[in-house]
Scaffold this motif. Structure first.
Motif, mmCIF file in Angstrom:
data_model
loop_
_atom_site.group_PDB
_atom_site.id
_atom_site.type_symbol
_atom_site.label_atom_id
_atom_site.label_comp_id
_atom_site.label_asym_id
_atom_site.label_seq_id
_atom_site.Cartn_x
_atom_site.Cartn_y
_atom_site.Cartn_z
ATOM 1 N N PHE A 146 0.879 -1.229 -0.039
ATOM 2 C CA PHE A 146 0.055 0.054 0.047
ATOM 3 C C PHE A 146 0.924 1.342 -0.125
ATOM 4 C CE2 PHE A 146 -3.543 -2.662 1.952
ATOM 5 C CZ PHE A 146 -4.429 -2.566 0.892
ATOM 6 N N SER A 147 1.914 1.531 0.577
ATOM 7 C CA SER A 147 2.725 2.232 0.848
ATOM 8 C C SER A 147 3.361 2.665 -0.826
ATOM 9 C CB SER A 147 4.119 2.155 1.641
ATOM 10 O OG SER A 147 3.536 2.108 2.938
ATOM 11 N N ALA A 148 3.757 1.650 -1.548
ATOM 12 C CA ALA A 148 4.365 1.600 -2.776
ATOM 13 C C ALA A 148 3.260 2.287 -3.789
ATOM 14 C CB ALA A 148 4.898 0.387 -3.332
ATOM 15 N N ALA A 149 2.045 1.965 -3.638
ATOM 16 C CA ALA A 149 0.889 2.274 -4.287
ATOM 17 C C ALA A 149 0.625 3.671 -4.241
ATOM 18 C CB ALA A 149 -0.209 1.411 -4.006
ATOM 19 N N ALA A 150 0.741 4.115 -2.668
ATOM 20 C CA ALA A 150 0.226 5.486 -2.394
ATOM 21 C C ALA A 150 1.370 6.315 -3.250
ATOM 22 C CB ALA A 150 0.192 5.600 -1.058
#
Length: 432
Positions: A146-150
């Motif tokens: 989720f961090s990479a997607a954000a």
């Protein structure tokens, strides 16, 4: 300087489901446009009309490039990025030989961060702007995803994979920790930015009844979340499930009995379904996710797209990285066509493109946000080069209509066919 941008080129969008409405569901403009402002599509239509209506907007002319919604991958395992295209195993051997050893590494947050970023960049280069992914047993693998997607402002879905048996000791949790970890991650990530949390038991063989019951309780407490798992992928898997759950009526019943069957359930593969299972899935409005390159690569079987769609089932399309052998949804479309041919029911190019965009978005309950070019939709779109290689160019030069042109790219195309990828209206990937 205006914040609005008018993108010019060919456009393709859907007003319905081509499996139901035929080609009337598709809207193709040979010279179309879409107006993008503040990350949303504000208008779609003929280029001349939109240029006249919005003369103050900045203009980007993509020439003959085809503008369409970014692809939506409805089932993937981002932790398997590094083992994609590994040789010669069927499902259970695949898990033990490749998947589980690789997933053990995701307890290292730095490794998870590296793979998550690489995976999402590969998707964007291939025109996929949204994905629903399994993570690993490790909560840090979810945070990494989720961090990479954000960082890339992508709309993604995912969840911690839960397993408390029939997996290596380092990849097992238990009923309580699966519930507690999943709830904590859900409360942190669900609805944060463009993230959606998905409750994720891997499949019945790797969960005890106690774990499925705990996750069913969590889903009942958070009914706005999706739940994803696997169903009836291979015949030997089904026999395994029967031995583990002798009281169950069928494979689906191992989920149904513990509150894991519902409208917001995503059931990957669903190849070898029994009559009762089909009726129940249709009754609750669950989503079946077709993973064609995986089904052929590890020898699972031939998904009955025509039969299931004609019966009213909701179906999405996926790569199933890394059992699936490509990060490209073009390859998934091509494999879906080939499987249809083997069943005597080949799919039309319009049906294939709908499955990879609006159809998958519908399966993920996101068709009001992504998967199509429409007013108010999030501006996740791609520019497709319909003559990206000499082989495709010579074939498309003979095409009689847009569908023949598109079909050659579906069957022979790869990441070179994706000229540009836009997320929330911003260009994030482009071919030089």
């Amino acid at each position: 300087m205006s914040e609005a941008t008018l993108h010019l080129g060919q456009t393709l969008r859907f007003d319905g489901d081509p499996f139901v409405d035929g080609l009337a569901a598709a809207r193709h403009e040979t010279r179309g446009a879409l107006l993008v402002e503040n990350g949303k599509i504000q208008a779609v239509g003929p280029a001349a009309d939109l240029r006249a209506a919005y003369p103050w907007a900045d203009q980007v002319d993509h020439g003959d490039g085809l503008l369409l919604a970014g692809f939506v991958d409805a089932h993937a395992h981002y932790p398997q990025t590094g083992i994609i295209a590994s040789w010669g195993k069927r499902l259970i051997d695949w898990l033990n030989s490749y998947t589980f050893p690789e997933e053990m590494r995701f307890g290292d947050r730095a490794y998870a961060d590296e793979v998550a970023g690489r995976y999402l960049d590969l998707l964007l280069a291939n025109g996929t702007t949204s994905v629903c992914s399994y993570c690993t047993i490790h909560p840090s693998s979810v945070d990494a995803f989720f961090s990479a997607a954000a960082e890339r402002n992508m709309r993604v879905l995912g969840g911690k994979t839960c397993m408390d048996r029939n997996a290596p000791e380092g990849l097992q949790d238990d009923a309580k920790s699966a519930y507690d970890d999943s709830r904590r991650l859900l409360e942190h990530w669900h609805g944060r930015g463009r993230a959606s949390y998905v409750i994720t038991p891997r499949f019945s063989p790797t969960s005890t009844p106690e774990q499925l019951e705990a996750l069913g309780a969590l889903w009942a407490e958070h009914p706005d979340c999706l739940m994803q798992t696997h169903l009836s992928e291979q015949l030997d898997e089904i026999e395994w499930v029967k031995g583990l759950y002798p009281q169950a009526r069928d494979y689906l019943d191992t989920y149904e009995s513990f509150g894991m069957l519902g409208e917001k359930g995503l059931y990957g593969h669903a190849i070898h379904l029994e009559t009762r299972e089909k009726a129940k899935l249709r009754e609750v409005g669950a989503s079946l996710i077709h993973c064609p390159t995986s089904n052929t690569f590890i020898g699972s079987g031939l998904f009955d797209m025509a039969g299931l769609k004609s019966a009213g089932q909701i179906v999405g399309l996926a790569t199933d990285t890394g059992g699936g052998s490509s990060f490209s949804m073009l390859r998934s479309m091509a494999a879906a066509y080939e499987i249809g041919q083997l069943r005597g029911t080949p799919l039309h190019a319009a049906e294939l493109l709908w499955l990879a965009t609006a159809g998958s978005a519908r399966a993920l309950h996101l068709d009001n946000s992504i998967g199509n070019l429409g007013v108010g939709m999030e501006a996740d779109f791609i520019v497709m080069n319909l003559a990206s290689t000499p082989a495709i160019a010579q074939r498309s030069s003979r095409a009689k209509d847009i569908w023949e042109t598109l079909f050659s790219t579906i069957m022979m195309g790869d990441d070179r066919a994706i000229s540009e990828t836009y997320v929330s209206g911003s260009r994030v990937a482009a071919k030089s």
